[in-house]
Design a protein around this motif. Structure first.
Motif, PDB file in Angstrom:
ATOM      1  N   ASN A 104       0.814  -1.204   0.000  1.00 49.04           N
ATOM      2  CA  ASN A 104       0.000   0.000   0.000  1.00 49.04           C
ATOM      3  C   ASN A 104       0.853   1.261   0.000  1.00 49.04           C
ATOM      4  O   ASN A 104       0.489   2.256  -0.615  1.00 49.04           O
ATOM      5  CB  ASN A 104      -0.941  -0.003   1.201  1.00 49.04           C
ATOM      6  CG  ASN A 104      -1.898  -1.164   1.155  1.00 49.04           C
ATOM      7  OD1 ASN A 104      -1.669  -2.182   1.792  1.00 49.04           O
ATOM      8  ND2 ASN A 104      -2.952  -1.034   0.373  1.00 49.04           N
ATOM      9  N   TYR A 105       1.990   1.216   0.673  1.00 54.67           N
ATOM     10  CA  TYR A 105       2.830   2.406   0.701  1.00 54.67           C
ATOM     11  C   TYR A 105       3.455   2.661  -0.667  1.00 54.67           C
ATOM     12  O   TYR A 105       3.634   3.813  -1.066  1.00 54.67           O
ATOM     13  CB  TYR A 105       3.916   2.269   1.762  1.00 54.67           C
ATOM     14  CG  TYR A 105       4.629   3.570   2.026  1.00 54.67           C
ATOM     15  CD1 TYR A 105       3.966   4.609   2.670  1.00 54.67           C
ATOM     16  CD2 TYR A 105       5.933   3.777   1.603  1.00 54.67           C
ATOM     17  CE1 TYR A 105       4.592   5.811   2.896  1.00 54.67           C
ATOM     18  CE2 TYR A 105       6.569   4.978   1.822  1.00 54.67           C
ATOM     19  CZ  TYR A 105       5.899   5.996   2.473  1.00 54.67           C
ATOM     20  OH  TYR A 105       6.519   7.196   2.688  1.00 54.67           O
ATOM     21  N   ILE A 106       3.778   1.606  -1.395  1.00 51.17           N
ATOM     22  CA  ILE A 106       4.264   1.782  -2.767  1.00 51.17           C
ATOM     23  C   ILE A 106       3.204   2.490  -3.590  1.00 51.17           C
ATOM     24  O   ILE A 106       3.483   3.459  -4.314  1.00 51.17           O
ATOM     25  CB  ILE A 106       4.613   0.427  -3.405  1.00 51.17           C
ATOM     26  CG1 ILE A 106       5.804  -0.217  -2.684  1.00 51.17           C
ATOM     27  CG2 ILE A 106       4.934   0.601  -4.890  1.00 51.17           C
ATOM     28  CD1 ILE A 106       6.091  -1.632  -3.152  1.00 51.17           C
ATOM     29  N   SER A 107       1.977   2.022  -3.482  1.00 57.34           N
ATOM     30  CA  SER A 107       0.878   2.625  -4.242  1.00 57.34           C
ATOM     31  C   SER A 107       0.666   4.083  -3.844  1.00 57.34           C
ATOM     32  O   SER A 107       0.470   4.954  -4.704  1.00 57.34           O
ATOM     33  CB  SER A 107      -0.403   1.822  -4.018  1.00 57.34           C
ATOM     34  OG  SER A 107      -1.487   2.394  -4.703  1.00 57.34           O
ATOM     35  N   GLU A 108       0.704   4.370  -2.533  1.00 59.55           N
ATOM     36  CA  GLU A 108       0.509   5.743  -2.066  1.00 59.55           C
ATOM     37  C   GLU A 108       1.631   6.655  -2.544  1.00 59.55           C
ATOM     38  O   GLU A 108       1.400   7.808  -2.913  1.00 59.55           O
ATOM     39  CB  GLU A 108       0.429   5.755  -0.538  1.00 59.55           C
ATOM     40  CG  GLU A 108      -0.833   5.125   0.007  1.00 59.55           C
ATOM     41  CD  GLU A 108      -0.758   4.916   1.508  1.00 59.55           C
ATOM     42  OE1 GLU A 108       0.221   5.403   2.123  1.00 59.55           O
ATOM     43  OE2 GLU A 108      -1.657   4.262   2.062  1.00 59.55           O
ATOM     44  N   THR A 109       2.863   6.127  -2.518  1.00 62.92           N
ATOM     45  CA  THR A 109       4.007   6.932  -2.957  1.00 62.92           C
ATOM     46  C   THR A 109       3.884   7.279  -4.435  1.00 62.92           C
ATOM     47  O   THR A 109       4.080   8.427  -4.840  1.00 62.92           O
ATOM     48  CB  THR A 109       5.326   6.171  -2.702  1.00 62.92           C
ATOM     49  OG1 THR A 109       5.473   5.945  -1.294  1.00 62.92           O
ATOM     50  CG2 THR A 109       6.514   6.958  -3.222  1.00 62.92           C
ATOM     51  N   VAL A 110       3.549   6.288  -5.246  1.00 62.27           N
ATOM     52  CA  VAL A 110       3.353   6.546  -6.681  1.00 62.27           C
ATOM     53  C   VAL A 110       2.246   7.574  -6.890  1.00 62.27           C
ATOM     54  O   VAL A 110       2.390   8.516  -7.685  1.00 62.27           O
ATOM     55  CB  VAL A 110       3.017   5.237  -7.424  1.00 62.27           C
ATOM     56  CG1 VAL A 110       2.595   5.524  -8.865  1.00 62.27           C
ATOM     57  CG2 VAL A 110       4.206   4.289  -7.400  1.00 62.27           C
ATOM     58  N   SER A 111       1.146   7.411  -6.181  1.00 64.00           N
ATOM     59  CA  SER A 111       0.004   8.309  -6.354  1.00 64.00           C
ATOM     60  C   SER A 111       0.337   9.735  -5.922  1.00 64.00           C
ATOM     61  O   SER A 111      -0.024  10.702  -6.602  1.00 64.00           O
ATOM     62  CB  SER A 111      -1.186   7.783  -5.542  1.00 64.00           C
ATOM     63  OG  SER A 111      -2.306   8.620  -5.692  1.00 64.00           O
ATOM     64  N   ASN A 112       1.059   9.882  -4.798  1.00 70.57           N
ATOM     65  CA  ASN A 112       1.373  11.213  -4.283  1.00 70.57           C
ATOM     66  C   ASN A 112       2.422  11.928  -5.128  1.00 70.57           C
ATOM     67  O   ASN A 112       2.293  13.109  -5.440  1.00 70.57           O
ATOM     68  CB  ASN A 112       1.871  11.115  -2.839  1.00 70.57           C
ATOM     69  CG  ASN A 112       0.779  10.700  -1.884  1.00 70.57           C
ATOM     70  OD1 ASN A 112      -0.399  10.865  -2.169  1.00 70.57           O
ATOM     71  ND2 ASN A 112       1.157  10.148  -0.742  1.00 70.57           N
ATOM     72  N   VAL A 113       3.451  11.186  -5.501  1.00 75.07           N
ATOM     73  CA  VAL A 113       4.551  11.809  -6.243  1.00 75.07           C
ATOM     74  C   VAL A 113       4.127  12.157  -7.655  1.00 75.07           C
ATOM     75  O   VAL A 113       4.482  13.204  -8.200  1.00 75.07           O
ATOM     76  CB  VAL A 113       5.783  10.881  -6.264  1.00 75.07           C
ATOM     77  CG1 VAL A 113       6.867  11.432  -7.190  1.00 75.07           C
ATOM     78  CG2 VAL A 113       6.336  10.718  -4.854  1.00 75.07           C
ATOM     79  N   LEU A 114       3.345  11.295  -8.285  1.00 74.06           N
ATOM     80  CA  LEU A 114       2.944  11.491  -9.672  1.00 74.06           C
ATOM     81  C   LEU A 114       1.515  12.015  -9.780  1.00 74.06           C
ATOM     82  O   LEU A 114       0.826  11.762 -10.760  1.00 74.06           O
ATOM     83  CB  LEU A 114       3.073  10.178 -10.446  1.00 74.06           C
ATOM     84  CG  LEU A 114       4.450   9.500 -10.366  1.00 74.06           C
ATOM     85  CD1 LEU A 114       4.429   8.191 -11.129  1.00 74.06           C
ATOM     86  CD2 LEU A 114       5.532  10.420 -10.902  1.00 74.06           C
ATOM     87  N   GLU A 115       1.090  12.745  -8.784  1.00 74.92           N
ATOM     88  CA  GLU A 115      -0.313  13.162  -8.675  1.00 74.92           C
ATOM     89  C   GLU A 115      -0.809  13.895  -9.912  1.00 74.92           C
ATOM     90  O   GLU A 115      -1.912  13.654 -10.396  1.00 74.92           O
ATOM     91  CB  GLU A 115      -0.470  14.069  -7.445  1.00 74.92           C
ATOM     92  CG  GLU A 115      -1.893  14.514  -7.206  1.00 74.92           C
ATOM     93  CD  GLU A 115      -2.032  15.341  -5.940  1.00 74.92           C
ATOM     94  OE1 GLU A 115      -3.165  15.693  -5.610  1.00 74.92           O
ATOM     95  OE2 GLU A 115      -1.006  15.618  -5.297  1.00 74.92           O
ATOM     96  N   ASP A 116      -0.008  14.797 -10.447  1.00 73.19           N
ATOM     97  CA  ASP A 116      -0.474  15.616 -11.569  1.00 73.19           C
ATOM     98  C   ASP A 116       0.072  15.146 -12.918  1.00 73.19           C
ATOM     99  O   ASP A 116      -0.145  15.791 -13.938  1.00 73.19           O
ATOM    100  CB  ASP A 116      -0.051  17.077 -11.355  1.00 73.19           C
ATOM    101  CG  ASP A 116      -0.649  17.654 -10.083  1.00 73.19           C
ATOM    102  OD1 ASP A 116      -1.794  17.305  -9.778  1.00 73.19           O
ATOM    103  OD2 ASP A 116       0.037  18.440  -9.409  1.00 73.19           O
TER     104      ASP A 116
END
Length: 475
Positions: A104-116
Motif C-alpha cells: 500500500n505504501y508503494i501505491s501511495e508513494t506513486v500516487s502522491n509523487v505522480l499526482e499531476d
C-alpha cells in the motif's frame, strides 16, 4: 600504512546504527565498503510514512531507475515519460536489500509523487511494475504490509515469501493471495488482521491454522465486523501465542477464546467505544501464569470483572495500564499487583491516599504516568507524593495535564527537586511532560530555569513528548 576493519566486523558495528539514519548517511561517504554496508542497512526498510514528499520522490526515482529493461519499455509504450535520464546504471541493486515491504505504501508513494502527471490507470501500472521488481529481487522477506486489494498481488514469482515472519493484512484481500501464502509460509511470528468484511475467507483461516510458531496476534474489527470466524483456526496456536492485541468499537465481539491462550504474556484490550463487554465475564476467573503486561487504555469491562482478573493474575504483572478512574479498581491494584514496574492509571482528585497506598504496596515500581488537572490530582500533590512515598527503585514520572493549565509554582517545583535530591539512595529522576492542548509546567520561563538548574546538578533528566508519541508507545 592504513588499517581497515574486516567487512564482517564493520557490518556488525554499523548494524547498531540501524535507527540512526543520519549517521548512516555520513557513512556512505567514507569509502566503497562503508557505502555498500550502509546502503544495505538503509534500504532494509525504506517505508517510513513520516518521510517528506521530496524524499518519496527520490525513493521512487531510484526504484524506477532499477526497473528491468522490459518494465521500462512497457512504461514507455504506455507513454509514461516519468524516468529521469541517467547515463549510468544504479550503483546497487537497491530492491534486493529490502526486507520490509508495504504494498500500500508503494501505491501511495506513486500516487502522491505522480499526482499531476499520470492518469489513475497509468499510476496503477507503475505500481505493479515496482512490486514485480521487488518480488523478483527480494530473496528473503521478513515483513509484509498489504491492506487493500486494489493491487492484484499474486506471487508465483516471489520466492522471498517463504521466509516471511510478519504479516499485516486485511481480511478482504483476494482468497487466492491467502491460499498461495498458506502453501509456502508456515512460520509466521506475527500476524495482524484488520477485519473489514463480514465473511472471512476460508483461505485466511487455513493460513492461520497452518502456522507453527505464531507468537504475536493482532485483531482489529470495526463497524460491526467480527473476528469470530477465525477463532477455530487459532486452536493450533493456543500454546504459542504470547502477545495478543485486540482493537475494536463494539462490546459484542467474542473474547472467551482468550482463555485458551495458556502462555499469554502481553494483552492489550483497546476499544474506543462499547461498555461492559459481558463476554469478558468468563475471563475474570482464568489464570494466566505468564502474563506480565496488561493494558486497557480506553474502554474496559466492568470494574468487578477487572478486579477479579487482577486477583487471579496481578501478582506477575510488570506493566499495567487502565485508562479510567474507579476507586475500587484503583485499590485492587495496590492489593493484587505488588510486582508492578510500570503503571498508567487515572486518579480522581479525591484519590491521593490510593496513590500513596500503591506506592507503599508496589515496592518495585519504577515508572508511573498520571493525569493532572481540575478533576484529577494536582501537580503539587503528585510531586509531594512521589518525593515522600515512591519506592526506592522509582525513577520515571510522566505527567499529562488534562482539561486545565499547569498550576505548579516555581517554588513548589524547586521544593520537589530538593526533596528528590535528598532522597536515599540517590537516583536521577526522568521527568517527562506529555504535551497536550494546555500550558504545561515547561511553558513558564521561571520553571524552565529551575529545571535546567537541577538537570545540571544531575538530579533530574527532563524531556517532553507529544500525546501522539505517548499513545504510540503505550497503546
Amino acid at each position: 600504512m592504513t588499517c581497515q576493519l574486516p567487512s564482517d566486523c564493520l557490518n556488525e558495528i554499523l548494524e547498531y546504527l540501524e535507527e540512526d539514519r543520519h549517521t548512516l548517511y555520513s557513512c556512505l561517504l567514507v569509502n566503497r565498503l562503508w557505502c555498500e554496508i550502509s546502503v544495505r542497512i538503509l534500504w532494509r526498510n525504506i517505508w517510513n510514512c513520516e518521510i517528506s514528499l521530496q524524499r518519496r520522490y527520490q525513493i521512487l526515482n531510484t526504484l524506477i531507475s532499477c526497473l528491468s529493461n522490459e518494465s521500462k519499455e512497457l512504461l514507455r509504450k504506455n507513454e509514461m515519460s516519468i524516468l529521469t535520464p541517467t547515463p549510468k546504471l544504479p550503483l546497487f541493486n537497491y530492491a534486493a536489500f529490502c526486507k520490509f515491504l508495504s504494498i500500500n505504501y508503494i501505491s501511495e508513494t506513486v500516487s502522491n509523487v505522480l499526482e499531476d502527471e499520470l492518469l489513475s490507470s497509468r499510476k496503477h501500472l507503475v505500481t505493479e511494475e515496482i512490486i514485480k521488481m521487488f518480488a523478483n529481487q527480494i530473496t528473503s522477506l521478513r515483513k509484509l504490509f498489504y491492506y487493500n486489494n486494489y493491487i492484484d498481488f499474486s506471487f508465483p514469482y516471489f520466492p522471498g515469501l517463504k521466509d516471511l515472519s510478519e504479516l499485516y493484512c486485511s481480511s478482504n484481500l483476494s482468497p487466492n493471495f491467502f491460499y498461495q501464502l498458506s502453501q509456502i509460509c508456515h512460520n509466521l511470528h506475527t500476524l495482524s488482521i484488520q477485519f473489514n468484511h463480514y465473511v472471512t475467507p476460508n483461505e485466511l483461516k487455513q493460513l492461520i491454522s497452518l502456522q507453527k510458531n505464531l507468537e504475536v496476534l493482532v485483531l482489529s474489527a470495526y463497524d460491526d465486523v467480527s473476528w469470530e470466524d477465525v477463532i477455530p483456526a487459532l486452536k493450533n496456536n493456543s500454546n504459542t501465542i504470547t502477545k495478543l492485541y485486540l482493537y475494536g468499537d463494539s462490546s459484542n465481539l467474542p473474547f472467551s477464546f482468550i482463555s485458551l491462550l495458556s502462555n499469554l504474556q502481553e494483552f492489550i484490550f483497546s476499544f474506543l467505544d462499547g461498555s461492559y463487554f459481558e463476554d469478558f465475564e468468563q475471563l475474570q476467573h482464568v489464570n494466566f501464569p505468564n502474563l506480565q503486561t496488561l493494558k486497557f487504555p480506553y474502554q474496559y469491562p466492568r470494574p468487578e470483572y477487572i478486579t477479579k482478573f487482577l486477583e487471579n493474575n496481578g501478582k506477575n504483572l510488570k506493566m499495567l495500564c487502565i485508562g479510567d478512574s474507579n476507586k475500587a479498581l484503583n485499590l485492587s491494584i495496590a492489593n493484587f499487583c505488588p510486582n508492578l514496574k510500570r503503571l498508567f492509571k487515572i486518579f480522581s482528585n479525591n484519590e491521593l491516599d490510593i496513590l500513596k497506598t500503591i506506592f507503599n504496596n508496589c515496592q518495585y515500581l519504577e515508572s508511573i504516568t498520571i493525569w493532572c488537572g481540575k478533576y484529577y490530582l494536582s501537580e503539587k500533590e503528585v510531586f509531594e507524593t512521589v518525593a515522600n512515598y515512591s519506592p526506592i527503585n522509582f525513577c520515571e514520572l510522566k505527567i499529562d495535564n488534562i482539561e486545565s493549565h499547569s498550576d505548579i509554582s516555581s517554588e513548589d517545583l524547586e521544593t520537589f527537586f530538593i526533596s528528590w535530591k535528598n532522597r536515599i539512595p540517590k537516583r536521577i529522576l526522568s521527568l517527562i511532560i506529555i504535551k497536550d492542548l494546555y500550558n504545561n509546567l515547561d511553558d513558564y520561563e521561571e520553571n524552565m530555569k529551575i529545571i535546567e538548574k537541577y538537570e545540571n546538578l544531575g538530579v533530574i533528566r527532563f524531556s517532553t513528548i507529544s500525546l501522539e508519541e505517548e499513545n504510540k508507545e503505550e497503546y
